[in-house]
Design a protein around this motif. Structure first.
Motif, PDB file in Angstrom:
ATOM      1  N   ALA A   1     -23.840  11.420 -11.887  1.00 20.54           N
ATOM      2  CA  ALA A   1     -24.362  12.692 -11.354  1.00 20.54           C
ATOM      3  C   ALA A   1     -24.041  12.833  -9.870  1.00 20.54           C
ATOM      4  N   GLN A   2     -24.126  11.763  -9.116  1.00 20.61           N
ATOM      5  CA  GLN A   2     -23.792  11.811  -7.686  1.00 20.61           C
ATOM      6  C   GLN A   2     -22.301  12.096  -7.482  1.00 20.61           C
ATOM      7  N   GLU A   3     -21.467  11.403  -8.248  1.00 20.09           N
ATOM      8  CA  GLU A   3     -20.024  11.617  -8.108  1.00 20.09           C
ATOM      9  C   GLU A   3     -19.645  13.045  -8.508  1.00 20.09           C
ATOM     10  N   GLN A   4     -20.256  13.507  -9.596  1.00 21.77           N
ATOM     11  CA  GLN A   4     -19.975  14.869 -10.029  1.00 21.77           C
ATOM     12  C   GLN A   4     -20.440  15.896  -8.990  1.00 21.77           C
ATOM     13  N   PHE A   5     -21.526  15.607  -8.318  1.00 20.84           N
ATOM     14  CA  PHE A   5     -22.015  16.498  -7.250  1.00 20.84           C
ATOM     15  C   PHE A   5     -21.013  16.572  -6.102  1.00 20.84           C
ATOM     16  N   GLU A   6     -20.499  15.427  -5.684  1.00 21.35           N
ATOM     17  CA  GLU A   6     -19.520  15.414  -4.585  1.00 21.35           C
ATOM     18  C   GLU A   6     -18.249  16.146  -4.987  1.00 21.35           C
ATOM     19  N   LEU A   7     -17.791  15.911  -6.238  1.00 21.06           N
ATOM     20  CA  LEU A   7     -16.584  16.587  -6.698  1.00 21.06           C
ATOM     21  C   LEU A   7     -16.798  18.091  -6.789  1.00 21.06           C
ATOM     22  N   GLU A   8     -17.934  18.478  -7.310  1.00 16.84           N
ATOM     23  CA  GLU A   8     -18.229  19.909  -7.410  1.00 16.84           C
ATOM     24  C   GLU A   8     -18.333  20.551  -6.029  1.00 16.84           C
ATOM     25  N   LYS A   9     -18.864  19.817  -5.087  1.00 18.76           N
ATOM     26  CA  LYS A   9     -18.990  20.350  -3.725  1.00 18.76           C
ATOM     27  C   LYS A   9     -17.596  20.565  -3.117  1.00 18.76           C
ATOM     28  N   GLU A  10     -16.683  19.607  -3.309  1.00 22.15           N
ATOM     29  CA  GLU A  10     -15.323  19.766  -2.790  1.00 22.15           C
ATOM     30  C   GLU A  10     -14.626  20.955  -3.450  1.00 22.15           C
ATOM     31  N   ASN A  11     -14.832  21.096  -4.777  1.00 22.09           N
ATOM     32  CA  ASN A  11     -14.199  22.197  -5.490  1.00 22.09           C
ATOM     33  C   ASN A  11     -14.706  23.550  -4.989  1.00 22.09           C
ATOM     34  N   LEU A  12     -16.010  23.645  -4.759  1.00 25.06           N
ATOM     35  CA  LEU A  12     -16.574  24.906  -4.260  1.00 25.06           C
ATOM     36  C   LEU A  12     -16.099  25.209  -2.840  1.00 25.06           C
ATOM     37  N   LEU A  13     -16.007  24.178  -2.028  1.00 26.14           N
ATOM     38  CA  LEU A  13     -15.496  24.385  -0.666  1.00 26.14           C
ATOM     39  C   LEU A  13     -14.051  24.867  -0.697  1.00 26.14           C
ATOM     40  N   PHE A  14     -13.257  24.296  -1.603  1.00 23.82           N
ATOM     41  CA  PHE A  14     -11.860  24.708  -1.723  1.00 23.82           C
ATOM     42  C   PHE A  14     -11.765  26.172  -2.159  1.00 23.82           C
ATOM     43  N   GLU A  15     -12.578  26.557  -3.119  1.00 26.46           N
ATOM     44  CA  GLU A  15     -12.563  27.944  -3.576  1.00 26.46           C
ATOM     45  C   GLU A  15     -13.000  28.904  -2.476  1.00 26.46           C
ATOM     46  N   ILE A  16     -13.985  28.479  -1.709  1.00 27.58           N
ATOM     47  CA  ILE A  16     -14.442  29.341  -0.597  1.00 27.58           C
ATOM     48  C   ILE A  16     -13.341  29.486   0.454  1.00 27.58           C
ATOM     49  N   LYS A  17     -12.660  28.372   0.795  1.00 22.51           N
ATOM     50  CA  LYS A  17     -11.577  28.440   1.776  1.00 22.51           C
ATOM     51  C   LYS A  17     -10.437  29.316   1.264  1.00 22.51           C
ATOM     52  N   THR A  18     -10.145  29.212  -0.037  1.00 25.47           N
ATOM     53  CA  THR A  18      -9.099  30.058  -0.614  1.00 25.47           C
ATOM     54  C   THR A  18      -9.474  31.532  -0.507  1.00 25.47           C
ATOM     55  N   ALA A  19     -10.719  31.831  -0.820  1.00 27.37           N
ATOM     56  CA  ALA A  19     -11.186  33.214  -0.723  1.00 27.37           C
ATOM     57  C   ALA A  19     -11.171  33.698   0.728  1.00 27.37           C
ATOM     58  N   GLU A  20     -11.548  32.820   1.666  1.00 26.54           N
ATOM     59  CA  GLU A  20     -11.525  33.187   3.086  1.00 26.54           C
ATOM     60  C   GLU A  20     -10.094  33.433   3.564  1.00 26.54           C
ATOM     61  N   PHE A  21      -9.159  32.586   3.125  1.00 29.57           N
ATOM     62  CA  PHE A  21      -7.762  32.755   3.515  1.00 29.57           C
ATOM     63  C   PHE A  21      -7.218  34.089   3.008  1.00 29.57           C
ATOM     64  N   GLU A  22      -7.515  34.404   1.759  1.00 29.52           N
ATOM     65  CA  GLU A  22      -7.055  35.677   1.193  1.00 29.52           C
ATOM     66  C   GLU A  22      -7.685  36.850   1.932  1.00 29.52           C
ATOM     67  N   TYR A  23      -8.951  36.710   2.257  1.00 31.49           N
ATOM     68  CA  TYR A  23      -9.641  37.778   2.989  1.00 31.49           C
ATOM     69  C   TYR A  23      -9.032  37.956   4.377  1.00 31.49           C
ATOM     70  N   ASN A  24      -8.815  36.851   5.088  1.00 28.15           N
ATOM     71  CA  ASN A  24      -8.249  36.943   6.448  1.00 28.15           C
ATOM     72  C   ASN A  24      -6.828  37.504   6.422  1.00 28.15           C
ATOM     73  N   GLN A  25      -6.043  37.084   5.428  1.00 30.57           N
ATOM     74  CA  GLN A  25      -4.687  37.600   5.313  1.00 30.57           C
ATOM     75  C   GLN A  25      -4.681  39.107   5.099  1.00 30.57           C
ATOM     76  N   TYR A  26      -5.531  39.563   4.235  1.00 29.85           N
ATOM     77  CA  TYR A  26      -5.592  40.998   3.976  1.00 29.85           C
ATOM     78  C   TYR A  26      -6.204  41.748   5.151  1.00 29.85           C
ATOM     79  N   HIS A  27      -7.077  41.069   5.875  1.00 33.12           N
ATOM     80  CA  HIS A  27      -7.669  41.689   7.061  1.00 33.12           C
ATOM     81  C   HIS A  27      -6.591  41.963   8.114  1.00 33.12           C
ATOM     82  N   LEU A  28      -5.618  41.061   8.228  1.00 35.98           N
ATOM     83  CA  LEU A  28      -4.505  41.276   9.159  1.00 35.98           C
ATOM     84  C   LEU A  28      -3.667  42.478   8.729  1.00 35.98           C
ATOM     85  N   MET A  29      -3.455  42.617   7.426  1.00 33.96           N
ATOM     86  CA  MET A  29      -2.718  43.778   6.930  1.00 33.96           C
ATOM     87  C   MET A  29      -3.446  45.067   7.264  1.00 33.96           C
TER      88      MET A  29
END
Length: 422
Positions: free
Chosen positions: A201-229
């Motif tokens: 459960a602890q390992e799965q929590f850490e992995l899930e946290k990394e996955n969510l952070l990655f998805e958030i960064k991806t969404a932020e990158f897409e948002y910032n890129q479109y914001h420049l446009m």
């Protein structure tokens, strides 16, 4: 009564010979005196080669002072800063300022109506808003997943603690043989199983946290890129209102009022009135002597204005080198672009030297001889000339200050070296 003495006078006879010789002596004395005073004149007349009228010549005096060597150059007034404005997008142009009208920096001079660009901006802004909502949703989802995983870990921790206590009781019970060996081993297995679930459960929590952070960064990158446009499109829409980049006057329209314009099509020109220069044509033989920064003077409406050489072209076209002269002070009032003006560039300055006005005498003897005037006699004399300016020529040797010379053309005297001036 007293009588006069006429009776006592004696009439003498006149001596004709003595009177004759007296006249001869007086005439000879007069001739001798006349010859004495006329000897210099007769000597000059005898040595003179030709007699000329003073009205046919031009004379000047050798002067001691400052000498400036310069060259005269013709030029045209050009605007050093005359930006041309272009269309930032396709659309219909509306011109607000007519040619010749003055504008200040920042004034609105034209507007372009571009429905395509405006619509694109609205679409991009809507898409950007949806990306922002999606980013916020992912952040909320990440918080929810963290809470669930944390809750699962805590539950597994409770089960693990219970298994630890159960094993401890089993150890105590097996010592007094209160439970069987099978129950004891079962408590050990339960503890191990609970420990594994907790660790997983602890390992799965850490992995899930990394996955969510990655998805958030991806969404932020897409948002910032479109914001420049969106920002770029907003800039283009803002540029549809064309403003004057400098203060000056509108030179000319390149398009008609209310006409359709294409992207990057020229619209109008604004001439900066504070940045006029003189474009000069330099003869090729003087080009090597000129340098950037040399002092110059521009003549406009009878007044001279200080300037400096700003640029010199590295190319020669038809024996002419192009250059520009920049005013060191405020340009003359009322000056206009492409106006013809005269100027001169100062090549050299000397102090305390002898000089003469320029004249045709330089061509007659190649600048090596000149007629020096003494009273009414002009005698040819060897000289050595130096630098030449527009209206002066430097005298290196052969003349003294105050001497008067003939500076006009003397070709008509042929090879005569002494002239009588009438």
């Amino acid at each position: 009564m007293i009588q006069d003495t006429s009776s006592q006078d004696v009439i003498l006879k006149k001596n004709k010979a003595s009177s004759y010789w007296l006249k001869i002596i007086l005439i000879l004395a007069g001739l001798i005196i006349l010859m004495i005073y006329s000897i210099p004149t007769l000597s000059n007349w005898s040595s003179a080669d030709i007699s000329i009228d003073r009205n046919r010549i031009r004379t000047a005096e050798v002067t001691n002072g400052d000498f400036i060597r310069d060259i005269a150059l013709q030029g045209n007034i050009v605007a050093a800063n005359s930006p041309k404005l272009y269309a930032p997008a396709m659309g219909t142009i509306t011109l607000h300022i007519n040619p010749g009208e003055k504008v200040e920096k920042g004034d609105l001079v034209a507007t372009i109506n571009s429905p395509e660009l405006t619509n694109r901006l609205q679409q991009e802004q809507s898409k950007l808003k949806s990306l922002e909502i999606e980013l916020q949703r992912k952040k909320i989802q990440a918080k929810q997943n963290r809470i669930k995983k944390h809750q699962q870990i805590q539950l597994e921790k409770v089960v693990l603690d219970a298994a630890k206590r159960e094993k401890k009781r089993a150890e105590q019970s097996i010592k007094i043989q209160a439970i069987s060996q099978l129950d004891y081993e079962k408590s050990i297995d339960d503890l191990r199983r609970s420990q594994l679930k907790y660790n997983f459960a602890q390992e799965q929590f850490e992995l899930e946290k990394e996955n969510l952070l990655f998805e958030i960064k991806t969404a932020e990158f897409e948002y910032n890129q479109y914001h420049l446009m969106v920002e770029n499109t907003q800039r283009l829409v803002k540029e549809l209102k064309i403003i004057a980049p400098v203060s000056g006057i509108v030179g000319s329209w390149s398009v008609e009022q209310k006409s359709a314009v294409a992207l990057n099509q020229a619209l109008l020109t604004i001439v900066d009135l504070s940045a006029f220069q003189v474009e000069i044509e330099i003869p090729e033989n003087y080009a090597d002597e000129l340098g950037i920064g040399m002092l110059a003077q521009v003549t406009y409406n009878g007044h001279q204005y200080d300037a400096t050489v700003a640029t010199i072209s590295p190319e020669v076209t038809d024996n002419i080198v192009k250059g520009r002269i920049a005013f060191t002070t405020k340009p003359p009032p009322g000056i206009k672009q492409n106006q013809r003006v005269s100027s001169k560039v100062i090549l050299e300055q000397k102090s305390n030297i002898l000089y003469l006005p320029r004249g045709s005498f330089i061509q007659h003897y190649g600048g090596r001889k000149v007629f020096v005037i003494n009273d009414n006699i002009a005698t040819l004399k060897n000289i050595n000339l130096g630098s030449y300016s527009i209206d002066k020529v430097e005298v290196i040797s052969g003349l003294k200050p105050g001497e008067k010379v003939i500076i006009s053309n003397t070709d008509f005297v042929n090879k005569a070296e002494t002239l009588i001036l009438n």
